[in-house]
Scaffold this motif. Sequence first.
Motif, PDB file in Angstrom:
ATOM      1  N   SER A 223       7.617   1.864  66.964  1.00  0.00           N
ATOM      2  CA  SER A 223       8.328   0.730  66.364  1.00  0.00           C
ATOM      3  C   SER A 223       7.765   0.354  64.992  1.00  0.00           C
ATOM      4  O   SER A 223       8.457  -0.255  64.178  1.00  0.00           O
ATOM      5  CB  SER A 223       8.259  -0.483  67.303  1.00  0.00           C
ATOM      6  OG  SER A 223       6.908  -0.843  67.549  1.00  0.00           O
ATOM      7  N   GLN A 226       7.936   2.655  60.126  1.00  0.00           N
ATOM      8  CA  GLN A 226       8.180   2.300  58.723  1.00  0.00           C
ATOM      9  C   GLN A 226       7.004   1.540  58.131  1.00  0.00           C
ATOM     10  O   GLN A 226       6.585   1.806  56.990  1.00  0.00           O
ATOM     11  CB  GLN A 226       9.451   1.458  58.596  1.00  0.00           C
ATOM     12  CG  GLN A 226       9.760   1.023  57.167  1.00  0.00           C
ATOM     13  CD  GLN A 226      11.007   0.167  57.083  1.00  0.00           C
ATOM     14  OE1 GLN A 226      11.994   0.406  57.787  1.00  0.00           O
ATOM     15  NE2 GLN A 226      10.983  -0.851  56.233  1.00  0.00           N
ATOM     16  N   ASP A 255      20.214   8.594  67.473  1.00  0.00           N
ATOM     17  CA  ASP A 255      19.670   7.305  67.047  1.00  0.00           C
ATOM     18  C   ASP A 255      18.232   7.438  66.562  1.00  0.00           C
ATOM     19  O   ASP A 255      17.834   6.802  65.573  1.00  0.00           O
ATOM     20  CB  ASP A 255      19.737   6.298  68.193  1.00  0.00           C
ATOM     21  CG  ASP A 255      21.153   5.813  68.472  1.00  0.00           C
ATOM     22  OD1 ASP A 255      22.022   6.034  67.615  1.00  0.00           O
ATOM     23  OD2 ASP A 255      21.385   5.221  69.541  1.00  0.00           O
ATOM     24  N   ASN A 256      17.428   8.261  67.255  1.00  0.00           N
ATOM     25  CA  ASN A 256      16.034   8.442  66.842  1.00  0.00           C
ATOM     26  C   ASN A 256      15.942   9.112  65.480  1.00  0.00           C
ATOM     27  O   ASN A 256      15.140   8.709  64.627  1.00  0.00           O
ATOM     28  CB  ASN A 256      15.279   9.265  67.897  1.00  0.00           C
ATOM     29  CG  ASN A 256      14.885   8.452  69.107  1.00  0.00           C
ATOM     30  OD1 ASN A 256      14.549   7.281  68.987  1.00  0.00           O
ATOM     31  ND2 ASN A 256      14.936   9.068  70.279  1.00  0.00           N
ATOM     32  N   ASN A 259      16.837   6.595  62.846  1.00  0.00           N
ATOM     33  CA  ASN A 259      15.780   5.603  62.602  1.00  0.00           C
ATOM     34  C   ASN A 259      14.667   6.171  61.723  1.00  0.00           C
ATOM     35  O   ASN A 259      14.104   5.453  60.884  1.00  0.00           O
ATOM     36  CB  ASN A 259      15.214   5.103  63.932  1.00  0.00           C
ATOM     37  CG  ASN A 259      16.182   4.193  64.665  1.00  0.00           C
ATOM     38  OD1 ASN A 259      17.037   3.565  64.046  1.00  0.00           O
ATOM     39  ND2 ASN A 259      16.064   4.126  65.983  1.00  0.00           N
ATOM     40  N   LYS A 262      16.104   6.205  58.204  1.00  0.00           N
ATOM     41  CA  LYS A 262      16.151   4.834  57.676  1.00  0.00           C
ATOM     42  C   LYS A 262      14.772   4.388  57.206  1.00  0.00           C
ATOM     43  O   LYS A 262      14.638   3.717  56.170  1.00  0.00           O
ATOM     44  CB  LYS A 262      16.670   3.875  58.743  1.00  0.00           C
ATOM     45  CG  LYS A 262      18.152   4.000  59.024  1.00  0.00           C
ATOM     46  CD  LYS A 262      18.562   3.089  60.183  1.00  0.00           C
ATOM     47  CE  LYS A 262      20.027   3.243  60.519  1.00  0.00           C
ATOM     48  NZ  LYS A 262      20.422   2.444  61.701  1.00  0.00           N
ATOM     49  N   THR A 309      23.415   8.426  57.766  1.00  0.00           N
ATOM     50  CA  THR A 309      22.354   7.510  57.353  1.00  0.00           C
ATOM     51  C   THR A 309      21.959   7.742  55.903  1.00  0.00           C
ATOM     52  O   THR A 309      21.613   6.798  55.176  1.00  0.00           O
ATOM     53  CB  THR A 309      21.130   7.657  58.277  1.00  0.00           C
ATOM     54  OG1 THR A 309      21.542   7.473  59.640  1.00  0.00           O
ATOM     55  CG2 THR A 309      20.063   6.628  57.952  1.00  0.00           C
TER      56      THR A 309
END
Length: 428
Positions: A223, A226, A255-256, A259, A262, A309
Motif C-alpha cells: 500500500s 508510491q 488492477d495490480n 496500481n 499509477k 492507465t
Amino acid sequence: MPRSLPRRAGGAVTTALLAATMVTALSHTATAADDTLGSAAAAKGRYFGTAVAANHLGESAYTGTLDREFTAVTPENEMKWDATEPTRNTFTFSAADQIAGHAQSKGMKLRGHTLVWHSQLPSWVSGLGASDLRTAMNNHITQVMQHYKGKIYAWDVFIEEAFRTARAVDPDAKLCYNDYNTDGINAKSNAVYTMVKDFKSRGVPIDCVGFQSHFNSASPVPSDYQANLQRFADLGVDVQITELDIEGSGTAQADNYANVVKACLAVTRCTGITVWGITDKYSWRASGTPLLFDSNYAAKPAYTAVLTTLGGTGSGDGGGGDDGGDPGAACTVAYDRTSDWTDGYNGQVTVTAGSAPITSWSVTLTFPSGQKVSALWNGSPTWNGDVATVRSTTYNGSLAAGASTSFGFTVMKNGNSAAPALGACTAS
C-alpha cells in the motif's frame, strides 16, 4: 464482399476492391501515438521496456510484439558476469550483442544488467582472495563497459567501488542500484535508503534506484509502494521499476498492474517501467502467468489496464484504469491461407468472441521479411514496420459470445512464402 480474392486479381476486380468501402489500401504509416505501451508511456515522458532473451529473437511473434510495444530492453542473463566472462580475462559478448544490436536497430533504450551482483558469478570468482577479487571486479566492469560504451542507457551496479569504477569508464551512462524486496517501506528498503542517502552525501556516483517488483498473492503490491518510490526520488535520484511481473489473472491482475503504473506516473522522477518478459510461456514464473501477454501472445486484461492507465486508447480496456472497461472481454484468432499463387497469396483471420459479448476487437500480425500487403478488407490497419494492428470496423466489431467474423488480405510474396505470425487479440 467475398472473403478471398481470385487466384489472379484482374484489373476490374482490383478497381472494384479499391472502390468498396470494406477495402483498405495499405501503406506503412506510423502507429498512432497512444496505441502501444511504449508510445503511450513516451507521451508521459517515460519508457516502457521488457526483459529479452537472445535465444527467442528468432521467433517472429516474439520480436513482433517486442518491436511493436516496447521502447527499452534489458537482457535477462546475457550481460551478467557468468555470461560475459566465464573464465578470467576471456570475454564473450555474442549473445548480449544480439540483444544490443536489435535494440539499437529499433531505437530502443538498452539497460545493462548487471555489472556486479551477488549471484550468477562464474565459478572462478569464488576462489579469489579479497585483493584479487577487487582487481578482477574492476577489470570486469572496465572491459564490459568499454565494449558497450555509448550504447547503454543505464547500468545496474551494486557496491560503492563498482559505482566509482563504472563512472570512470563511461561517464554518460546512468548508474543504478537495483534490488528486490524493497518495494514497500520495510527493513531492507530502509537500509537501502540509508545507503543511498550516504552515497549522495559522499559523492558516490549513483543516479537511480531500481525496484524489481516481483509480486504475487503472498507478496502483493504494498500500500505504501508510491510513498516508497517518492522518498527515494526525494534523495535526488531517479527511480525505475526494473523487473515487474505480477502473478494472477483477470481483474485482480489488471488492477495490480494499473496500481503500479499509477504509482510511477505520480512520482516525477520515476523514469520508466520494465516488465520481466514478453510472454507468459517464457516467464521464469510461467505457472503464475505474470506477464501482459499470454502464451499465444494475446494481450491480457492486464495489458489494456496498463495501456489505459498510461492514457492510451488501444482497442480494449483492461479494467485497471478509470474508464470502466470490461476486463472479461476476450477474443481468439485463427489464420487460414485461402488461395495461393506463384508471387502472392490471400490470407484470412477469423476472430471469435470469448464467453462474453464484445463491441470491438484488435489483432496483430507480423509479416515475414520482404512480403508486402497490397489490400486488406473487413478491418482497419495501422502499421509499425512489418507489424500490422488490424482493428474492427464499424460493422463487424460487435460480436455475441462465441460468435465470429473475419478479415482478409492479399500479400505479394517477393520471394518469401512464409505465413504471417498471429499476435495479440484484444477486445472490449
